[in-house]
Design an enzyme around this catalytic site. Structure first.
Site, PDB file in Angstrom:
ATOM      1  N   GLU A  40       0.827  -1.189   0.000  1.00  0.00           N
ATOM      2  CA  GLU A  40       0.000   0.000   0.000  1.00  0.00           C
ATOM      3  C   GLU A  40       0.867   1.247   0.000  1.00  0.00           C
ATOM      4  OE1 GLU A  40      -3.918  -1.841   2.191  1.00  0.00           O
ATOM      5  OE2 GLU A  40      -2.394  -0.989   3.475  1.00  0.00           O
ATOM      6  N   CYS A  63       3.512   8.597   0.852  1.00  0.00           N
ATOM      7  CA  CYS A  63       4.048   7.693   1.863  1.00  0.00           C
ATOM      8  C   CYS A  63       4.164   6.329   1.181  1.00  0.00           C
ATOM      9  CB  CYS A  63       3.089   7.652   3.053  1.00  0.00           C
ATOM     10  SG  CYS A  63       3.549   6.427   4.284  1.00  0.00           S
ATOM     11  N   CYS A  84       6.749  -6.857   6.843  1.00  0.00           N
ATOM     12  CA  CYS A  84       7.888  -6.285   7.577  1.00  0.00           C
ATOM     13  C   CYS A  84       8.500  -7.368   8.449  1.00  0.00           C
ATOM     14  CB  CYS A  84       7.415  -5.119   8.445  1.00  0.00           C
ATOM     15  SG  CYS A  84       8.771  -4.168   9.174  1.00  0.00           S
ATOM     16  N   CYS A  98       7.159  -4.652  15.729  1.00  0.00           N
ATOM     17  CA  CYS A  98       6.668  -3.598  16.610  1.00  0.00           C
ATOM     18  C   CYS A  98       5.232  -3.936  17.012  1.00  0.00           C
ATOM     19  CB  CYS A  98       6.721  -2.245  15.896  1.00  0.00           C
ATOM     20  SG  CYS A  98       8.372  -1.834  15.324  1.00  0.00           S
ATOM     21  N   CYS A 141       2.055  -1.953  15.534  1.00  0.00           N
ATOM     22  CA  CYS A 141       1.961  -1.684  14.092  1.00  0.00           C
ATOM     23  C   CYS A 141       1.254  -2.827  13.364  1.00  0.00           C
ATOM     24  CB  CYS A 141       3.369  -1.486  13.524  1.00  0.00           C
ATOM     25  SG  CYS A 141       3.350  -1.143  11.756  1.00  0.00           S
ATOM     26  N   GLY A 158       7.087  -1.860   5.780  1.00  0.00           N
ATOM     27  CA  GLY A 158       8.459  -2.346   5.710  1.00  0.00           C
ATOM     28  C   GLY A 158       9.464  -1.454   6.412  1.00  0.00           C
ATOM     29  N   GLU A 159      10.662  -1.998   6.558  1.00  0.00           N
ATOM     30  CA  GLU A 159      11.762  -1.265   7.175  1.00  0.00           C
ATOM     31  C   GLU A 159      12.760  -0.930   6.052  1.00  0.00           C
ATOM     32  OE1 GLU A 159      12.823   0.298   9.934  1.00  0.00           O
ATOM     33  OE2 GLU A 159      14.637   0.568   8.753  1.00  0.00           O
ATOM     34  N   SER A 174      12.372   6.791   6.997  1.00  0.00           N
ATOM     35  CA  SER A 174      12.045   6.545   8.398  1.00  0.00           C
ATOM     36  C   SER A 174      12.478   5.132   8.770  1.00  0.00           C
ATOM     37  CB  SER A 174      10.537   6.696   8.593  1.00  0.00           C
ATOM     38  OG  SER A 174      10.171   6.327   9.904  1.00  0.00           O
ATOM     39  N   SER A 228      12.052   6.086  14.402  1.00  0.00           N
ATOM     40  CA  SER A 228      10.884   5.775  15.220  1.00  0.00           C
ATOM     41  C   SER A 228      11.383   5.384  16.599  1.00  0.00           C
ATOM     42  CB  SER A 228      10.110   4.615  14.586  1.00  0.00           C
ATOM     43  OG  SER A 228       9.737   4.991  13.287  1.00  0.00           O
ATOM     44  N   LEU A 229      11.395   6.353  17.483  1.00  0.00           N
ATOM     45  CA  LEU A 229      12.024   6.125  18.781  1.00  0.00           C
ATOM     46  C   LEU A 229      11.025   5.532  19.789  1.00  0.00           C
ATOM     47  CD1 LEU A 229      14.767   6.497  20.180  1.00  0.00           C
ATOM     48  CD2 LEU A 229      13.992   8.757  20.923  1.00  0.00           C
ATOM     49  N   HIS A 230       9.964   6.242  20.038  1.00  0.00           N
ATOM     50  CA  HIS A 230       8.860   5.804  20.915  1.00  0.00           C
ATOM     51  C   HIS A 230       9.222   5.609  22.384  1.00  0.00           C
ATOM     52  CE1 HIS A 230       6.494   5.631  17.351  1.00  0.00           C
ATOM     53  NE2 HIS A 230       7.077   4.569  16.855  1.00  0.00           N
ATOM     54  N   ASN A 285      -2.729   5.463  15.984  1.00  0.00           N
ATOM     55  CA  ASN A 285      -3.829   4.964  15.164  1.00  0.00           C
ATOM     56  C   ASN A 285      -4.126   3.545  15.590  1.00  0.00           C
ATOM     57  OD1 ASN A 285      -3.797   7.340  13.452  1.00  0.00           O
ATOM     58  ND2 ASN A 285      -1.824   6.544  12.801  1.00  0.00           N
ATOM     59  N   CYS A 300      -0.522   6.107   9.660  1.00  0.00           N
ATOM     60  CA  CYS A 300       0.696   5.433  10.107  1.00  0.00           C
ATOM     61  C   CYS A 300       0.375   4.137  10.831  1.00  0.00           C
ATOM     62  CB  CYS A 300       1.429   6.291  11.129  1.00  0.00           C
ATOM     63  SG  CYS A 300       2.537   7.469  10.458  1.00  0.00           S
TER      64      CYS A 300
HETATM   65  N1  SAH Z   1       9.811   0.743   9.562  1.00  0.00           N
HETATM   66  C1  SAH Z   1       9.914   2.164   9.466  1.00  0.00           C
HETATM   67  C2  SAH Z   1       8.873   2.816   8.589  1.00  0.00           C
HETATM   68  C3  SAH Z   1       7.433   2.369   8.702  1.00  0.00           C
HETATM   69  S1  SAH Z   1       6.469   2.847  10.085  1.00  0.00           S
HETATM   70  C4  SAH Z   1       9.921   2.784  10.836  1.00  0.00           C
HETATM   71  O1  SAH Z   1       9.743   2.065  11.807  1.00  0.00           O
HETATM   72  O2  SAH Z   1      10.172   3.977  10.954  1.00  0.00           O
HETATM   73  C5  SAH Z   1       6.144   4.546   9.943  1.00  0.00           C
HETATM   74  C6  SAH Z   1       5.889   5.220  11.286  1.00  0.00           C
HETATM   75  O3  SAH Z   1       4.595   4.857  11.812  1.00  0.00           O
HETATM   76  C7  SAH Z   1       6.880   4.832  12.351  1.00  0.00           C
HETATM   77  O4  SAH Z   1       7.283   5.942  13.079  1.00  0.00           O
HETATM   78  C8  SAH Z   1       6.073   3.884  13.220  1.00  0.00           C
HETATM   79  O5  SAH Z   1       6.606   3.756  14.489  1.00  0.00           O
HETATM   80  C9  SAH Z   1       4.720   4.532  13.168  1.00  0.00           C
HETATM   81  N2  SAH Z   1       3.606   3.662  13.564  1.00  0.00           N
HETATM   82  C10 SAH Z   1       3.522   2.321  13.444  1.00  0.00           C
HETATM   83  N3  SAH Z   1       2.334   1.893  13.893  1.00  0.00           N
HETATM   84  C11 SAH Z   1       1.649   2.978  14.289  1.00  0.00           C
HETATM   85  C12 SAH Z   1       0.339   3.191  14.814  1.00  0.00           C
HETATM   86  N4  SAH Z   1      -0.493   2.184  14.996  1.00  0.00           N
HETATM   87  N5  SAH Z   1      -0.037   4.461  15.093  1.00  0.00           N
HETATM   88  C13 SAH Z   1       0.799   5.499  14.879  1.00  0.00           C
HETATM   89  N6  SAH Z   1       2.031   5.362  14.364  1.00  0.00           N
HETATM   90  C14 SAH Z   1       2.460   4.123  14.083  1.00  0.00           C
END
Ligand code: SAH
Length: 346
Positions: free
Chosen positions: A94, A107, A114, A118, A121, A165-166, A197, A220-222, A296, A339
């Site tokens: 997608e 995007c 992937c 995570c 996700c 994907g990463e 990203s 993507s730190l979190h 999300n 996202c």
């Molecule tokens: N693998 C890469 C790119 C894809 S994810 C990465 O991890 O950066 C794109 C972004 O969406 C990342 O910052 C990820 O942490 C975030 N993301 C994943 N699931 C999400 C969700 N359910 N709600 C909000 N952001 C999310």
């Protein structure tokens, strides 16, 4: 036995030129075909009207053009468009077009599924099926550029590798695609308008720094606390924060390019003062800014967006420490295009 035809877009311009010379033709024929494939987006050899019929037949005998096909297009009530893109082998990824008043952002996906896991996700549920080829990444961008012109009367302005994907686990192909996107024979887009990203693969971040890439980096730190981060992003056990930090310091030293940290605040996961304090410390290692992303929800409801108070605590603390912070509200939620929601539901 007939050998399998090769994907012609896997060849560089040089290789195409060499191919024509080896066929007894002239090298510039390679340039012509290359232009058809990349600038003009030809879907078949028959589109190549300045190439003789005989040559087109010869190409057809040797090669295929594995074009993607936008299988389904969904439009959100906020203007966001999600493309379900069918690949030559039937797999689907997608990509999303995100319009704002001034910009159109694409995007795009870098892998089918992937390999990371995570917990928050939706794409992680799909597992990694394969890497995308450079032309499959390029085609997603091209398709969104066309849609931007069609629906918004302007070209695509920005690209984020935040789809499925990463990207750093498909490094070579992502870089080749970016080369095409930025070259005058592709879309001629400035690399400054492209953001890759990553969840943070230290070795690959260093490699990018060594290659002095010109696009932007988002991580993507979190969480800036290992224990917490490992609980939501299990690969953090393999690539702990100290390795990530070291790679990011290296990145900045080499590229002088500020890093964006993507960060979702979840209830009961990372919504305490100690979580913000750790983030503030982490932000001091290399010039950076923080992008707070709205969560999300994905189907199972294990995670919940933190309340406004926690969000405000993040904003206040970061600002008090002179760290730039932006809040990204979701787009395209109603069509599962936001996202972390990309999971080939349709
Ligand atoms: N693998 C890469 C790119 C894809 S994810 C990465 O991890 O950066 C794109 C972004 O969406 C990342 O910052 C990820 O942490 C975030 N993301 C994943 N699931 C999400 C969700 N359910 N709600 C909000 N952001 C999310």
């Amino acid at each position: 036995m007939k050998t399998k035809k090769k994907d012609i877009r896997a060849l560089s311009k040089e290789q195409l030129r060499d191919f024509f010379v080896a066929e007894g033709d002239q090298a510039f024929r390679g340039n012509q075909v290359y232009e058809w494939l990349w600038s003009k987006g030809a879907h078949s050899f028959d589109d190549m009207t300045n190439i003789s019929k005989q040559t087109r037949t010869m190409l057809d005998d040797n090669f295929v053009i594995n074009h993607i096909k936008v299988d389904q297009l969904q439009r959100s009530n906020d203007g966001t468009i999600k493309n379900a893109v069918k690949l030559h082998d039937g797999l689907i990824v997608e990509s999303v077009l995100i319009p704002t008043s001034k910009r159109t952002t694409a995007c795009v996906s870098s892998q089918v599924g992937c390999s990371l896991d995570c917990k928050f996700c939706a794409t992680a549920r799909l597992k990694r099926m394969r890497n995308l080829n450079p032309d499959e990444i390029f085609d997603q961008v091209k398709a969104i550029d066309n849609e931007s012109r069609l629906y918004f009367d302007r070209p695509l302005s920005n690209i984020v590798f935040m789809g499925m994907g990463e990207p750093l686990m498909n490094y070579n192909n992502v870089l080749k695609a970016i080369d095409k996107i930025t070259s005058s024979e592709g879309l001629g887009m400035s690399p400054k308008r492209i953001t890759v990203s990553t969840s943070g693969v230290p070795k690959m971040i260093k490699k990018m720094a060594d290659e002095e890439v010109k696009f932007k980096l988002a991580v993507s730190l979190h969480s800036a606390i290992d224990e917490v981060r490992t609980s939501i992003m299990p690969f953090n056990a393999t690539f702990p924060l100290k390795d990530l930090r070291e790679a990011l310091e290296y990145w900045y030293a080499k590229t002088k390019n500020r890093i964006t940290y993507e960060y979702v605040v979840w209830k009961g996961v990372n919504d305490k003062q100690k979580d913000v304090d750790a983030l503030v410390q982490f932000c001091k290692f290399a010039p950076s800014k923080v992008n707070l992303i709205e969560y999300n929800p994905i189907d199972d409801g294990d995670f919940q967006q933190a309340n406004e108070e926690a969000l405000q605590m993040y904003i206040n603390t970061l600002e008090a420490n002179n760290i730039t912070v932006t809040v990204r509200r979701s787009r395209g939620k109603d069509i599962d295009a936001a996202c972390g929601q990309l999971a080939n539901k349709s």
